[in-house]
Scaffold this motif. Structure first.
Motif, PDB file in Angstrom:
ATOM      1  N   THR A  29       1.809   2.507  -0.169  1.00 45.07           N
ATOM      2  CA  THR A  29       2.733   2.959  -1.205  1.00 45.07           C
ATOM      3  C   THR A  29       2.795   1.944  -2.345  1.00 45.07           C
ATOM      4  O   THR A  29       2.692   2.297  -3.528  1.00 45.07           O
ATOM      5  CB  THR A  29       4.136   3.152  -0.603  1.00 45.07           C
TER       6      THR A  29
ATOM      7  N   ALA B  47      -0.497   1.766  -4.391  1.00 43.58           N
ATOM      8  CA  ALA B  47      -0.661   2.885  -5.322  1.00 43.58           C
ATOM      9  C   ALA B  47       0.101   2.632  -6.619  1.00 43.58           C
ATOM     10  O   ALA B  47      -0.392   2.934  -7.714  1.00 43.58           O
ATOM     11  CB  ALA B  47      -0.190   4.188  -4.673  1.00 43.58           C
TER      12      ALA B  47
ATOM     13  N   TYR C 197       2.753  10.467  -7.228  1.00 43.25           N
ATOM     14  CA  TYR C 197       1.425  10.055  -6.776  1.00 43.25           C
ATOM     15  C   TYR C 197       0.324  10.724  -7.578  1.00 43.25           C
ATOM     16  O   TYR C 197      -0.774  10.172  -7.711  1.00 43.25           O
ATOM     17  CB  TYR C 197       1.273  10.326  -5.281  1.00 43.25           C
TER      18      TYR C 197
ATOM     19  N   SER D  22       4.213   9.273   2.130  1.00 36.77           N
ATOM     20  CA  SER D  22       3.823   8.427   1.004  1.00 36.77           C
ATOM     21  C   SER D  22       2.570   7.624   1.321  1.00 36.77           C
ATOM     22  O   SER D  22       1.698   7.445   0.463  1.00 36.77           O
ATOM     23  CB  SER D  22       4.967   7.490   0.623  1.00 36.77           C
TER      24      SER D  22
ATOM     25  N   GLY E  44      -0.920   7.579  -0.717  1.00 36.82           N
ATOM     26  CA  GLY E  44      -1.501   6.323  -1.178  1.00 36.82           C
ATOM     27  C   GLY E  44      -2.926   6.127  -0.685  1.00 36.82           C
ATOM     28  O   GLY E  44      -3.790   5.631  -1.411  1.00 36.82           O
TER      29      GLY E  44
END
Length: 375
Positions: free
Chosen positions: A19, A22, A77, A349, A353
């Motif tokens: 996470t 990213a 994202y 998440s 990622g």
């Protein structure tokens, strides 16, 4: 380069690192260039349509807060991935080669650490419930390790092949994740089969997968009943039987909203679907452990068709690649689909990622080879 070098190591040592990575990578992408690459228009359009579907499902969701959280993460994202991709596409081929070398160098200690963790957990958990030794975390980092090992195989050096082989053997013996085990076996076949057959095999595999995904809620109920009544599941009372049972229980409720579903992300903790389980022993319900059945429940037929459309678009893009880059991209594609078909959820998440990381490696790999070919 530093971010890409430490990424593999962080992924297997720190829980929330995908996470964080990213976000950091997106910031890099945002500052790397002020030009927008036209090649990103099609994926940006697809992501925007996916976001619209997820967000719109909040109108009929059985848990609006979870659906809005899924829409938030999808938007965040998607932006992060597009920013990173744009930054990488605007770098020179020389810089892409340098970053890919940094990432490859980071994969070596990461895989060594991962194998050490697998061996440690196998040694410490003898005769003790696996749950006490962070099996879920092990499943996560084994998933990351598959992507790192695939890149190692593409390098075709003695050291990289040796490290990838050690990871494969250790994971098959101690990894405790069926999806990655299947992926390892299929990737081994890819390595042994001539490249000319790869596209035919991947196209055939996608057709079979699409048929299975569309028929999943129809065949889950009779399949579980038949195997259970025949006594076959009694020989596999662990995850195999539990997976089939949870697919059967979730599939019952797909028909309550077969077209639009119950709203994105609503299967999480929907424990009311678990009724008199015979093999499923978990107290919660993280997912159906199958992305197709998850989407059938959450977004209905529309969601499944959208998912299959995205897979088809990705496969068509991968088909234009050649050599090592085609191997990396197709192996990444296959590994992600297999693992998401037996475990995890797309809304997590760390999964999002990881997908961003995999896509960025494919971009770097492709542009590095292009640069070598023209230099």
């Amino acid at each position: 380069m530093a971010a890409f070098f430490v990424a593999p190591i962080l992924f297997v040592t720190i829980e929330l690192s995908p996470t964080t990575w990213a976000v950091v990578a997106a910031l890099f992408g945002a500052t790397a260039s002020d030009k927008i690459c036209r090649a990103l228009y099609p994926p940006a359009t697809v992501l925007l349509l996916a976001l619209a579907l997820v967000a719109t499902s909040s109108a009929w969701s059985i848990d609006v807060s979870k659906t809005l959280a899924a829409a938030r993460d999808t938007a965040g994202y998607s932006i992060a991935g597009l920013l990173l991709a744009n930054g990488l596409l605007n770098l020179s081929e020389r810089d892409c080669r340098r970053i890919l070398k940094a990432f490859s160098a980071g994969c070596i200690p990461a895989l060594i650490i991962l194998v050490g963790i697998e061996l440690f957990i196998a040694w410490k958990s003898r005769g003790i419930p696996v749950a006490q030794f962070h099996a879920i975390t092990l499943h996560k980092i084994t998933f990351y390790g598959a992507f790192f090992a695939i890149l190692m195989l593409s390098l075709k050096t003695r050291l990289s092949i040796f490290i990838a082989t050690v990871y494969a053997v250790s994971t098959l013996a101690f990894g405790r994740t069926t999806g990655i085990n299947i992926a390892i076996l299929l990737i081994t076949i890819m390595v042994l089969v001539p490249e000319g057959y790869w596209q035919k095999l991947s196209s055939t595999g996608l057709v079979i997968y699409a048929a299975a995904a569309l028929a999943a809620p129809v065949i889950a109920l009779p399949l579980f009943r038949h195997l259970d009544e025949a006594g076959i599941l009694a020989f596999y009372p662990g995850t195999f039987a539990a997976r089939l049972e949870i697919w059967e229980m979730v599939s019952r409720h797909v028909w309550d909203a077969p077209v639009l579903g119950h709203g994105a992300n609503t299967i999480r903790n929907a424990t009311w679907m678990i009724v008199n389980p015979k093999f499923y022993v978990d107290k919660d319900l993280p997912s159906a452990h199958n992305i197709a059945i998850d989407l059938w429940f959450e977004l209905g037929l529309i969601g499944v068709l959208a998912f299959l459309g995205i897979l088809l678009a990705l496969l068509r893009t991968i088909k234009h690649l050649r050599g090592p880059t085609y191997f990396v991209a197709s192996a990444y594609f296959m590994t992600a689909i297999i693992e998401l078909s037996v475990d995890h959820r797309i809304w997590l998440s760390w999964v999002l990622g990881t997908i961003i990381m995999a896509a960025s490696v494919c971009i770097l790999h492709h542009r590095s080879l292009v640069g070598e070919a023209t230099s």
